[in-house]
Scaffold this active site. Structure first.
Site, PDB file in Angstrom:
ATOM      1  N   HIS A   9       0.820  -1.214   0.000  1.00 57.18           N
ATOM      2  CA  HIS A   9       0.000   0.000   0.000  1.00 57.18           C
ATOM      3  C   HIS A   9       0.856   1.267   0.000  1.00 57.18           C
ATOM      4  CE1 HIS A   9       0.804   1.106   4.201  1.00 57.18           C
ATOM      5  NE2 HIS A   9       0.681  -0.183   4.494  1.00 57.18           N
ATOM      6  N   ARG A  60      -6.154   1.093   4.054  1.00 50.79           N
ATOM      7  CA  ARG A  60      -5.017   1.618   3.293  1.00 50.79           C
ATOM      8  C   ARG A  60      -4.612   0.676   2.166  1.00 50.79           C
ATOM      9  NH1 ARG A  60      -3.330  -0.061   8.381  1.00 50.79           N
ATOM     10  NH2 ARG A  60      -1.409  -1.286   8.586  1.00 50.79           N
ATOM     11  N   GLU A  87      -1.529  -6.400   7.977  1.00 53.98           N
ATOM     12  CA  GLU A  87      -0.164  -6.126   8.430  1.00 53.98           C
ATOM     13  C   GLU A  87       0.116  -6.892   9.723  1.00 53.98           C
ATOM     14  OE1 GLU A  87       2.824  -5.728   8.248  1.00 53.98           O
ATOM     15  OE2 GLU A  87       3.126  -3.621   7.712  1.00 53.98           O
ATOM     16  N   ARG A 115      12.886  -5.498  13.591  1.00 52.22           N
ATOM     17  CA  ARG A 115      13.675  -6.194  12.579  1.00 52.22           C
ATOM     18  C   ARG A 115      13.927  -7.671  12.848  1.00 52.22           C
ATOM     19  NH1 ARG A 115      12.159  -3.321   8.645  1.00 52.22           N
ATOM     20  NH2 ARG A 115      12.715  -1.112   8.801  1.00 52.22           N
ATOM     21  N   HIS A 184       0.417  -5.447   2.674  1.00 51.01           N
ATOM     22  CA  HIS A 184       1.267  -4.693   3.589  1.00 51.01           C
ATOM     23  C   HIS A 184       2.699  -5.217   3.569  1.00 51.01           C
ATOM     24  CE1 HIS A 184      -2.503  -3.103   5.330  1.00 51.01           C
ATOM     25  NE2 HIS A 184      -2.947  -4.293   4.970  1.00 51.01           N
TER      26      HIS A 184
END
Length: 231
Positions: A9, A60, A87, A115, A184
């Site tokens: 998105h 989104r 997401e 991460r 996402h």
């Protein structure tokens, strides 16, 4: 050979504000709308068309899909929506500014949450309004408590995406359908992980930019990756 297009998105209102978004249902920013339209124009220039499109249940991603398809003149394309393409859920970080979170917990800890493939952010409690179980949308979809996360790592996200890929998306591609998936960063990374047989350690270094169509050329029989590139 079949082409599959993945589209992250466009920039959202909370991307613009540097907030953790996750399952929070925020819309695109004006820049995000332009990114979605530009994706559609790039696909049109490349001669792409689609038979069906998949997205999450977050606006989104839905708006990105709609704006992209409008540029292609394919507004009436069959569209399928699933929470499994949402997401990654960022737990108690959702709604918090990333810079402020780094001040509160430390740069290193926030970096690990963002991460690492298998480390979850702090979890919500079930009385928190940010928990999907307290939101009418997910009650209406009939999700079980176990399907509504309190927090997720990337591995968790990949685990919930896989059944939808295996049962709904991959069979359509094998039938020869031209598929667009507008979702996402992390749910698309989960798909990339499956397509390319990447380990959790390998996928954490993969970044998918907003609004840039990622094309996979796949073998028709087993969906083996033959080539990939961005438009």
């Amino acid at each position: 050979m079949i082409k599959l297009v993945l589209l992250r998105h466009g920039q959202s209102a909370w991307n613009l504000e540097n907030k953790f978004t996750g399952w929070t249902d925020v819309d695109l920013s004006p820049k995000g709308e332009e990114e979605a339209k530009e994706a559609g124009l790039a696909l049109k220039k490349g001669g792409y068309s689609f038979d069906l499109a998949f997205s999450s249940v977050l606006k989104r991603a839905n708006r990105t899909m709609e704006l992209c398809l409008h540029e292609l003149g394919e507004d009436d394309l069959p569209k399928f929506y699933s929470w499994r393409l949402n997401e990654r859920h960022y737990g108690a970080l959702q709604g918090l500014n990333k810079a402020e979170s780094a001040v509160k917990w430390g740069d290193e800890q926030v970096h690990i949450w963002r991460r690492s493939a298998d480390v979850c952010p702090p979890a919500l409690t079930k009385d928190d309004e940010r928990w999907p179980g307290n939101q009418e949308k997910y009650k209406a979809l009939g999700l079980t408590e176990e399907e509504m996360p309190l927090t997720e790592c990337l591995v968790d996200t990949a685990a919930r995406v896989k059944p939808y890929w295996d049962e709904e998306i991959a069979p359509k591609i094998k039938e020869g359908k031209k598929v667009l998936i507008a979702a996402h960063g992390n749910s698309l990374r989960a798909i990339v992980m499956m397509l390319e047989n990447l380990t959790p350690e390998q996928i954490i270094s993969v970044e998918i930019p907003t609004g840039k169509p990622l094309v996979y050329e796949l073998d028709e029989k087993d969906l083996k990756v033959l080539n990939k590139y961005y438009l």
